[in-house]
Design a protein around this motif. Structure first.
Motif, short mmCIF file in Angstrom:
data_model
loop_
_atom_site.label_atom_id
_atom_site.label_comp_id
_atom_site.label_asym_id
_atom_site.label_seq_id
_atom_site.Cartn_x
_atom_site.Cartn_y
_atom_site.Cartn_z
N GLY A 145 0.82 -1.20 0.00
CA GLY A 145 0.00 0.00 0.00
C GLY A 145 0.86 1.25 0.00
N GLY A 146 0.28 2.35 -0.50
CA GLY A 146 1.06 3.57 -0.64
C GLY A 146 0.68 4.64 0.36
N PHE A 147 1.57 5.60 0.53
CA PHE A 147 1.32 6.74 1.40
C PHE A 147 2.18 7.90 0.91
N THR A 148 1.80 9.10 1.31
CA THR A 148 2.59 10.29 1.01
C THR A 148 3.13 10.87 2.30
N ILE A 149 4.12 11.71 2.18
CA ILE A 149 4.73 12.38 3.31
C ILE A 149 4.57 13.88 3.12
N PRO A 150 4.05 14.61 4.10
CA PRO A 150 3.88 16.06 3.96
C PRO A 150 5.18 16.73 3.50
N GLY A 151 5.04 17.59 2.52
CA GLY A 151 6.20 18.27 1.96
C GLY A 151 6.77 17.57 0.75
N PHE A 152 6.27 16.36 0.48
CA PHE A 152 6.76 15.58 -0.67
C PHE A 152 5.56 15.07 -1.48
N GLU A 153 4.69 16.00 -1.85
CA GLU A 153 3.42 15.63 -2.48
C GLU A 153 3.61 14.97 -3.85
N ASP A 154 4.78 15.14 -4.49
CA ASP A 154 5.00 14.53 -5.80
C ASP A 154 5.60 13.13 -5.68
N LEU A 155 5.76 12.65 -4.46
CA LEU A 155 6.30 11.31 -4.24
C LEU A 155 5.27 10.45 -3.51
N ARG A 156 5.18 9.21 -3.95
CA ARG A 156 4.33 8.25 -3.25
C ARG A 156 5.19 7.05 -2.89
N PHE A 157 5.06 6.58 -1.66
CA PHE A 157 5.89 5.51 -1.13
C PHE A 157 5.03 4.26 -0.94
N HIS A 158 5.49 3.15 -1.50
CA HIS A 158 4.80 1.87 -1.38
C HIS A 158 5.72 0.92 -0.61
N THR A 159 5.24 0.37 0.50
CA THR A 159 6.09 -0.48 1.34
C THR A 159 5.51 -1.89 1.46
N HIS A 160 6.40 -2.88 1.40
CA HIS A 160 5.96 -4.26 1.57
C HIS A 160 6.95 -5.02 2.45
N ALA A 161 6.43 -6.04 3.12
CA ALA A 161 7.24 -6.85 4.02
C ALA A 161 8.18 -7.76 3.23
N LEU A 162 9.37 -7.97 3.78
CA LEU A 162 10.34 -8.91 3.23
C LEU A 162 10.65 -9.97 4.28
N LYS A 163 10.94 -11.18 3.83
CA LYS A 163 11.30 -12.23 4.77
C LYS A 163 12.68 -11.92 5.34
N SER A 164 12.78 -11.92 6.66
CA SER A 164 14.02 -11.54 7.31
C SER A 164 13.96 -11.94 8.77
N LYS A 165 15.06 -11.68 9.48
CA LYS A 165 15.11 -11.91 10.93
C LYS A 165 15.21 -10.58 11.64
N ALA A 166 14.57 -10.50 12.80
CA ALA A 166 14.73 -9.32 13.65
C ALA A 166 16.13 -9.35 14.27
N PRO A 167 16.63 -8.20 14.73
CA PRO A 167 17.97 -8.17 15.34
C PRO A 167 18.04 -9.01 16.61
N PRO A 168 19.25 -9.34 17.08
CA PRO A 168 19.41 -10.16 18.28
C PRO A 168 18.73 -9.58 19.52
N TYR A 169 18.60 -8.26 19.59
CA TYR A 169 18.01 -7.62 20.77
C TYR A 169 16.49 -7.49 20.68
N SER A 170 15.92 -7.92 19.56
CA SER A 170 14.47 -7.83 19.42
C SER A 170 13.77 -8.84 20.33
N PRO A 171 12.68 -8.45 20.97
CA PRO A 171 11.92 -9.40 21.79
C PRO A 171 11.39 -10.59 21.00
N HIS A 172 11.29 -10.45 19.67
CA HIS A 172 10.80 -11.56 18.85
C HIS A 172 11.88 -12.04 17.88
#
Length: 304
Positions: A145-172
């Motif tokens: 899904g996409g979103f915009t950031i105030p001040g950057f109205e000409d840019l749209r950001f689309h983010t998706h999850a990637l398979k990975s591991k959390a850092p060693p200090y992460s609770p999960h």
């Protein structure tokens, strides 16, 4: 769209402070045809004055000082950095937030909920910043899904999850969550140009393959050349894929993957100090060049 590579190295940078591997020893001695790199981060903008920072590495102060676009221009305290997107909660991508504590306004940080939790518990950078400039956290979608950031109205950001591991200090740490690591498509609305940024990429999932095919420029994981590179270097027995990084060589590797991408710029970033592609005279670097794949360096500027 304007893109500035602030840092192109993996965790520890190049040379790594305590490493005497073949690459690090030669770059210190001045006998390697290559250049040092700080830890990975980029900035993206449109007008050259306002920028979205992707990750805040421990080298952020040096990176911003070497980047005139981020220098203060209005009043006594100011910065061209207007917002921050965090790809994950790893030390080499988040420690630099502490160096930004002098901000005169809260840091506008866009990241997943698991990253926000890690940075409020196992590595409580957000809680530490509460005593300084404070943080405004903005959750990001994990389904493309996409979103915009105030001040950057000409840019749209689309983010998706990637398979990975959390850092060693992460609770999960041993219970992977969607959003431990994300990839980002940055689209300029007026031109339709797209950047795909994924400095940590361990598997070419269907949505990753789709992103690689629609982007005009890809900046993707260039950590290791070989799956067992760390063992070959005599450093440790950890394997690339086990660390969440797709090696460049071999069947299904990044070179083979990028062969199917129509992008006009194919660039590797987050390059580990053991990777032979850091040597511009190496056969591995030559193979990349022949395949039309570039290797990012600190200060690289891209315009789409």
């Amino acid at each position: 769209m304007k893109i500035r590579v602030l840092g192109a190295g993996a965790g520890g940078g190049f040379p790594q402070w305590n490493c005497n591997c073949h690459n690090c020893a030669r770059v210190r001695a001045g006998t390697l045809n290559g250049q040092p790199r700080t830890q990975s981060s980029i900035a993206v903008g449109v007008d050259g004055a306002a920028w979205v920072l992707f990750n805040a590495s421990p080298d952020i102060r040096t990176q911003l000082e070497n980047f005139p676009g981020a220098w203060p221009k209005h009043g006594l305290r100011d910065s061209g950095i207007q917002a921050i997107i965090l790809i994950d909660s790893q030390i080499d991508h988040t420690t630099g937030l502490l160096m930004l504590r002098e901000s005169t306004k809260p840091l506008e940080i866009y990241c997943s909920e698991p990253v926000q939790q890690d940075l409020s518990t196992g590595f409580p950078v957000f809680k530490m910043l509460d005593h300084y400039c404070k943080v405004n956290h903005h959750p990001v979608p994990l389904d493309g899904g996409g979103f915009t950031i105030p001040g950057f109205e000409d840019l749209r950001f689309h983010t998706h999850a990637l398979k990975s591991k959390a850092p060693p200090y992460s609770p999960h740490r041993h219970d992977p969550h969607e959003g431990d690591n994300i990839g980002v498509i940055v689209e300029q609305i007026s031109s339709g140009k797209k950047l795909y940024y994924a400095p940590g990429l361990g598997e070419i999932e269907p949505h990753v393959a789709a992103a690689l095919k629609q982007a005009d420029c890809v900046l993707v994981d260039g950590t290791f050349w070989q799956h067992d590179e760390m063992a070959r270097a005599g450093i440790c027995e950890k394997l690339a894929l086990d660390m969440g990084h797709l090696p460049q060589s071999g069947p299904g590797g990044m070179m083979e993957t990028l062969a199917d991408s129509p992008a006009t710029r194919k660039i590797l970033i987050h390059i580990n100090n053991t990777n032979p592609i850091l040597d511009q005279d190496s056969p591995e670097r030559s193979a990349l060049t022949q395949a039309g794949i570039e290797v990012a360096y600190d200060g690289l500027e891209i315009e789409l």
